[in-house]
Design an enzyme around this catalytic site. Structure first.
Site, PDB file in Angstrom:
ATOM      1  N   SER A 140     -13.576  -2.286  -0.493  1.00 27.73           N
ATOM      2  CA  SER A 140     -14.307  -1.223  -1.220  1.00 27.73           C
ATOM      3  C   SER A 140     -15.822  -1.358  -1.054  1.00 27.73           C
ATOM      4  O   SER A 140     -16.560  -1.429  -2.044  1.00 27.73           O
ATOM      5  CB  SER A 140     -13.931  -1.224  -2.711  1.00 27.73           C
ATOM      6  OG  SER A 140     -12.612  -0.785  -2.885  1.00 27.73           O
ATOM      7  N   TYR A 161       0.831  -1.215   0.000  1.00 28.61           N
ATOM      8  CA  TYR A 161       0.000   0.000   0.000  1.00 28.61           C
ATOM      9  C   TYR A 161       0.861   1.258   0.000  1.00 28.61           C
ATOM     10  O   TYR A 161       1.815   1.373   0.756  1.00 28.61           O
ATOM     11  CB  TYR A 161      -0.965   0.010   1.197  1.00 28.61           C
ATOM     12  CG  TYR A 161      -2.135  -0.947   1.019  1.00 28.61           C
ATOM     13  CD1 TYR A 161      -2.432  -1.507  -0.222  1.00 28.61           C
ATOM     14  CD2 TYR A 161      -2.945  -1.286   2.079  1.00 28.61           C
ATOM     15  CE1 TYR A 161      -3.493  -2.372  -0.393  1.00 28.61           C
ATOM     16  CE2 TYR A 161      -4.019  -2.158   1.922  1.00 28.61           C
ATOM     17  CZ  TYR A 161      -4.283  -2.698   0.677  1.00 28.61           C
ATOM     18  OH  TYR A 161      -5.336  -3.564   0.513  1.00 28.61           O
ATOM     19  N   LEU A 192     -17.891   0.784  -0.416  1.00 33.29           N
ATOM     20  CA  LEU A 192     -18.571   1.936  -1.027  1.00 33.29           C
ATOM     21  C   LEU A 192     -18.114   2.103  -2.476  1.00 33.29           C
ATOM     22  O   LEU A 192     -18.168   3.206  -3.030  1.00 33.29           O
ATOM     23  CB  LEU A 192     -18.253   3.210  -0.230  1.00 33.29           C
ATOM     24  CG  LEU A 192     -18.446   3.112   1.292  1.00 33.29           C
ATOM     25  CD1 LEU A 192     -18.038   4.417   1.970  1.00 33.29           C
ATOM     26  CD2 LEU A 192     -19.898   2.772   1.618  1.00 33.29           C
ATOM     27  N   ARG A 202     -16.665  10.549   8.561  1.00 40.12           N
ATOM     28  CA  ARG A 202     -17.243   9.428   7.803  1.00 40.12           C
ATOM     29  C   ARG A 202     -17.010   8.098   8.516  1.00 40.12           C
ATOM     30  O   ARG A 202     -17.802   7.171   8.372  1.00 40.12           O
ATOM     31  CB  ARG A 202     -16.661   9.402   6.391  1.00 40.12           C
ATOM     32  CG  ARG A 202     -17.248  10.502   5.530  1.00 40.12           C
ATOM     33  CD  ARG A 202     -16.743  10.456   4.110  1.00 40.12           C
ATOM     34  NE  ARG A 202     -17.415  11.460   3.306  1.00 40.12           N
ATOM     35  CZ  ARG A 202     -16.970  11.915   2.136  1.00 40.12           C
ATOM     36  NH1 ARG A 202     -15.838  11.445   1.631  1.00 40.12           N
ATOM     37  NH2 ARG A 202     -17.639  12.817   1.473  1.00 40.12           N
ATOM     38  N   LYS A 215       4.809  -6.394 -13.527  1.00 45.72           N
ATOM     39  CA  LYS A 215       3.928  -6.666 -12.372  1.00 45.72           C
ATOM     40  C   LYS A 215       3.595  -8.156 -12.354  1.00 45.72           C
ATOM     41  O   LYS A 215       3.241  -8.724 -13.389  1.00 45.72           O
ATOM     42  CB  LYS A 215       2.648  -5.836 -12.494  1.00 45.72           C
ATOM     43  CG  LYS A 215       1.724  -6.012 -11.298  1.00 45.72           C
ATOM     44  CD  LYS A 215       0.464  -5.179 -11.427  1.00 45.72           C
ATOM     45  CE  LYS A 215      -0.490  -5.490 -10.288  1.00 45.72           C
ATOM     46  NZ  LYS A 215      -1.793  -4.850 -10.445  1.00 45.72           N
TER      47      LYS A 215
END
Ligand SMILES: NC(=O)c1ccc[n+]([C@@H]2O[C@H](COP(=O)([O-])OP(=O)(O)OC[C@H]3O[C@@H](n4cnc5c(N)ncnc54)[C@H](OP(=O)(O)O)[C@@H]3O)[C@@H](O)[C@H]2O)c1
Length: 297
Positions: A210, A53, A212, A267, A97
């Site tokens: 995820s 991350y 949302l 939030r 990758k």
């Protein structure tokens, strides 16, 4: 907030906080400390990481909060992931990758995560994405050794199909305790493609990334049907659309565990309201209908 049991002796908070969107160039230590404190004050004690991350930076960032703070470590659960090899200036040997689930790489990645996070153990290690070249015998042995060593307490996977999950589990004597998958109103397919049904049958609690849709549900590029329906229900229940999206997931009987990623403490506070919001059956289906783009057959 209640805890969701993943094994008889291990649970995660009903909502998990994910640090994917943290960025040391935009946030201060004070900012992330405030997020962490807010989570803890609300009962969110489980934090989702991955080695990669923010260009392999966020475990180090979070680790600054943990340095020398054993009391904090004992209050939280740390989940991290390994396996994806991104192109990065920090990884000059990576030319394309790819995924690496070799014994050497898994061990190397866990050692890095532990060092970066300033901890002796991960509560959960997840394999980030399935690889066509994943060797289940080698991975099973490596994961079992990590658990035996105490460096990792529990293991799981992310983005695995039921078949990929079963294949790896068939070579393990210890359980894979979760599969972290994407599910939200923009991406409702795991409800019908067997992903959730399989986990439910196996009594495995899915983690949901995820929840949302990464915020896309709320902006103009998203589906207007969903946005409109959320607006109607927001008026009815007097909560924000984000709370409704989470309540929609939490109504599923398989005990889904949403991993939220907002950087805004207000939030995070709002998200917690979803745990006590009982969406009426037909309201749930009205959102599902909007997600599918048609009524259920
Ligand atoms: N296993 C995997 O492959 C995988 C993949 C992706 C993510 N994850 C995990 O899942 C976690 C959560 O993912 P996510 O960040 O995509 O989750 P999310 O909660 O669906 O999305 C968060 C994003 O939505 C925005 N947002 C939240 N509420 C909003 C609202 N009411 N209106 C407009 N925008 C809103 C946030 O912006 P603000 O910050 O401004 O609120 C943030 O950019 C990650 O941190 C990571 O731990 C795992």
């Amino acid at each position: 907030m209640k805890q969701i049991e993943l094994t008889p002796k291990f649970s995660l908070s009903q909502i998990v906080y994910g640090v994917w969107r943290w960025d040391e160039n935009k946030q201060s230590l004070k900012d992330i400390s405030h997020i962490l404190d807010t989570c803890l004050s609300l009962g969110i004690d489980s934090f989702d990481h991955a080695d990669l991350y923010n260009d392999y930076g966020n475990e180090l960032f979070f680790g600054k909060l943990l340095k020398g703070n054993n009391a904090l470590r004992s209050q939280i659960k740390l989940i991290s992931k390994c396996g994806i090899q991104l192109l990065s200036q920090k990884k000059p040997l990576t030319k394309v990758k790819h995924y690496d689930y070799s014994r050497e790489h898994i061990r190397y990645s866990v050692e890095n995560s532990l060092r970066h996070l300033n901890t002796d153990f991960l509560d959960v290690l997840l394999l980030h994405r399935p690889s066509p070249l994943l060797n289940p015998e080698e991975v099973a042995e490596t994961l079992s050794d990590l658990v035996k060593s105490g460096k990792v307490r529990h293991i799981g996977v992310s983005n695995f199909t039921p078949q990929q999950f079963q294949l790896l589990q068939s070579r393990l004597d210890i359980p894979l305790i979760t599969n972290q998958i994407e599910l939200n109103l923009n991406h409702p397919f795991p409800l019908t493609d067997g992903s959730i049904d399989f986990l439910y049958k196996e009594k495995i609690k899915p983690m949901i990334w995820s929840p949302l849709g990464g915020g896309s549900i709320f902006n103009e590029t998203g589906n207007a049907l969903i946005r409109n329906k959320l607006q109607v229900l927001a008026d009815k229940y007097q909560v924000g659309a984000d709370v409704l999206c989470l309540a929609w997931l939490l109504k599923h009987p398989a005990q889904l565990i949403p991993v939220i990623g907002t950087n805004q403490v207000e939030r995070i506070k709002a998200a917690v309201k979803s745990t006590s919001l009982a969406l009426e059956l037909q309201d749930w289906f009205s959102l599902y209908e909007a997600a599918l783009g048609n009524e259920v057959p």
